[in-house]
Design a protein around this motif. Structure first.
Motif, mmCIF file in Angstrom:
data_model
loop_
_atom_site.group_PDB
_atom_site.id
_atom_site.type_symbol
_atom_site.label_atom_id
_atom_site.label_comp_id
_atom_site.label_asym_id
_atom_site.label_seq_id
_atom_site.Cartn_x
_atom_site.Cartn_y
_atom_site.Cartn_z
ATOM 1 N N ARG A 74 -23.944 -43.902 -23.781
ATOM 2 C CA ARG A 74 -23.422 -44.036 -22.426
ATOM 3 C C ARG A 74 -24.196 -45.100 -21.657
ATOM 4 N NH1 ARG A 74 -21.964 -38.662 -18.904
ATOM 5 N NH2 ARG A 74 -20.803 -39.656 -17.229
ATOM 6 N N ILE A 75 -23.491 -45.833 -20.798
ATOM 7 C CA ILE A 75 -24.117 -46.803 -19.905
ATOM 8 C C ILE A 75 -23.559 -46.586 -18.504
ATOM 9 C CG2 ILE A 75 -24.388 -49.242 -19.322
ATOM 10 C CD1 ILE A 75 -24.148 -49.945 -22.244
ATOM 11 N N LYS A 76 -24.444 -46.593 -17.506
ATOM 12 C CA LYS A 76 -24.032 -46.544 -16.105
ATOM 13 C C LYS A 76 -24.806 -47.626 -15.378
ATOM 14 C CE LYS A 76 -23.095 -41.568 -15.751
ATOM 15 N NZ LYS A 76 -23.281 -40.364 -14.895
ATOM 16 N N GLY A 77 -24.177 -48.278 -14.420
ATOM 17 C CA GLY A 77 -24.920 -49.319 -13.735
ATOM 18 C C GLY A 77 -24.284 -49.820 -12.459
ATOM 19 N N ILE A 78 -25.117 -50.464 -11.655
ATOM 20 C CA ILE A 78 -24.677 -51.185 -10.469
ATOM 21 C C ILE A 78 -24.967 -52.653 -10.733
ATOM 22 C CG2 ILE A 78 -24.959 -51.477 -7.983
ATOM 23 C CD1 ILE A 78 -26.298 -48.618 -8.082
ATOM 24 N N LEU A 79 -23.950 -53.504 -10.613
ATOM 25 C CA LEU A 79 -24.105 -54.913 -10.981
ATOM 26 C C LEU A 79 -24.076 -55.828 -9.766
ATOM 27 C CD1 LEU A 79 -21.723 -55.009 -14.083
ATOM 28 C CD2 LEU A 79 -24.187 -54.553 -14.046
ATOM 29 N N PHE A 80 -24.982 -56.799 -9.789
ATOM 30 C CA PHE A 80 -25.035 -57.877 -8.802
ATOM 31 C C PHE A 80 -24.603 -59.146 -9.529
ATOM 32 C CE2 PHE A 80 -28.260 -60.878 -6.591
ATOM 33 C CZ PHE A 80 -27.254 -61.445 -5.820
ATOM 34 N N LEU A 81 -23.342 -59.531 -9.339
ATOM 35 C CA LEU A 81 -22.763 -60.641 -10.080
ATOM 36 C C LEU A 81 -22.616 -61.877 -9.198
ATOM 37 C CD1 LEU A 81 -19.928 -58.763 -12.026
ATOM 38 C CD2 LEU A 81 -22.264 -59.252 -12.782
ATOM 39 N N LYS A 82 -22.833 -63.014 -9.792
ATOM 40 C CA LYS A 82 -22.728 -64.281 -9.066
ATOM 41 C C LYS A 82 -21.310 -64.478 -8.543
ATOM 42 C CE LYS A 82 -23.179 -69.293 -9.533
ATOM 43 N NZ LYS A 82 -23.353 -70.426 -10.446
ATOM 44 N N GLY A 83 -21.217 -64.866 -7.254
ATOM 45 C CA GLY A 83 -19.932 -65.193 -6.665
ATOM 46 C C GLY A 83 -19.116 -63.999 -6.218
ATOM 47 N N ILE A 84 -19.644 -62.781 -6.359
ATOM 48 C CA ILE A 84 -18.917 -61.575 -5.951
ATOM 49 C C ILE A 84 -19.729 -60.869 -4.866
ATOM 50 C CG2 ILE A 84 -18.009 -59.334 -6.703
ATOM 51 C CD1 ILE A 84 -17.565 -60.532 -9.443
#
Length: 322
Positions: free
Chosen positions: A259-269
């Motif tokens: 399992r993977i859970k995460g909060i992502l900080f993506l470029k341009g979003i």
């Protein structure tokens, strides 16, 4: 139209899954359940509840609920339920005792039809306190069932006794330190709020990930080699690179990454992206907007077996915008 919440009940043979199922049906009189049973051929539902047979695969229960068998692909069973025009507002799925529930969960986060109609609530795992130690030594599927669950009920504590129950609880916490664990007898927990916890909801995932930072470096290796790691970075990630890496990483490690859970900080979003995966299946949901002045971070939790943390961290570092 609101989506129908889905609660998956897992656990090894004899752990008390069907007892819990019957307990939930009787404890929530205001809910109209649909129940899917993997082992329906054994007529696991209390016979007193069965009112009549709608067709060869669907039983109507005396309280207005219905029950059907998982004798076709899950997609087909769910489609038949929707098209049956039976009114239900919660779906319970009891998996077979020797099954890894990951494949069922994956359908709810990837299949467009299923995602449109249903929403994952939580995974509840029953553990037999008296026999769990012996089973964990022999049955790797039980380890997976525990590792992938949100709520764990240690059942049959009266037969196991205080010392054995405490020991198995400690072992379970080593396998899955993030689940809510409760002890019970006859699969009747004191907690009256087992349903509608929505552990898969993006807001809950956000809370889950935030709560792990303090524990991210805590060693939790066991003889079962289930581990967790928490990766953080305040540098934005490249969305395309991340997608390609996740796809390859999960397919290459499908037997060891649970399992993977995460909060992502993506470029341009300008919004946080909520990431979830079960085995090889990935779901990304758009979350809240990053506020001005707010610390933007990637926070990714990975749960699996024999994690090569240094390699994974190095791989994730390579996805950051330089």
């Amino acid at each position: 139209m609101s989506k129908i919440p889905v609660t998956v009940i897992t656990g090894f043979l004899g752990a008390g899954k069907t007892s819990l199922l019957n307990h939930l049906i009787s404890s929530y009189p205001n809910k109209k359940f649909a129940v899917i049973e993997n082992e329906f051929g054994e007529v696991n539902i209390d016979s007193e509840l069965v009112a009549n047979v709608k067709n060869e695969n669907i039983f109507e229960l005396s309280n207005g609920c219905i029950c059907c068998s998982l004798n076709d692909e899950l997609y087909v069973v769910l489609k038949n339920l929707i098209q049956s025009n039976h009114q239900f507002n919660h779906l319970l799925i009891e998996t077979t005792g020797i099954a890894d529930p990951g494949s069922i969960l994956a359908s709810f986060i990837t299949d467009p039809f299923i995602k449109k109609e249903f929403e994952l609530d939580a995974v509840i795992c029953l553990v037999d306190a008296e026999n769990a130690f012996n089973l964990l030594e022999k049955e790797t599927v039980l380890t997976k069932q525990i590792a992938i669950s949100d709520q764990i009920l240690i059942n049959k504590t009266d037969a196991a006794g205080r010392e054995k129950t405490g020991a198995i609880k400690t072992e379970i916490e080593k396998i899955n330190k993030f689940a809510r664990i409760e002890e019970c007898v006859f699969a009747k927990p004191a907690n009256k709020n087992l349903l509608d916890s929505f552990s898969y909801d993006p807001a809950k995932v956000f809370q889950f990930v935030l709560g792990l930072e303090a524990n991210s470096n805590t060693a939790n290796k066991t003889t079962h080699k289930i581990e967790s790691m928490c990766y953080t970075s305040s540098t934005p990630m490249d969305q395309m690179k991340l997608g390609m890496w996740l796809d390859a990483f999960l397919k290459f490690n499908q037997d060891s990454i649970y399992r993977i859970k995460g909060i992502l900080f993506l470029k341009g979003i300008n919004k946080r992206i909520i990431l979830q995966s079960v085995h090889t299946q990935i779901q990304a949901t758009v979350g809240k907007v990053w506020e001005e002045g707010e610390l933007k971070e990637n926070k990714i939790v990975i749960i699996g077996k024999n994690l090569n943390k240094k390699v994974i961290e190095r791989n994730l570092d390579e996805l950051l915008i330089k």
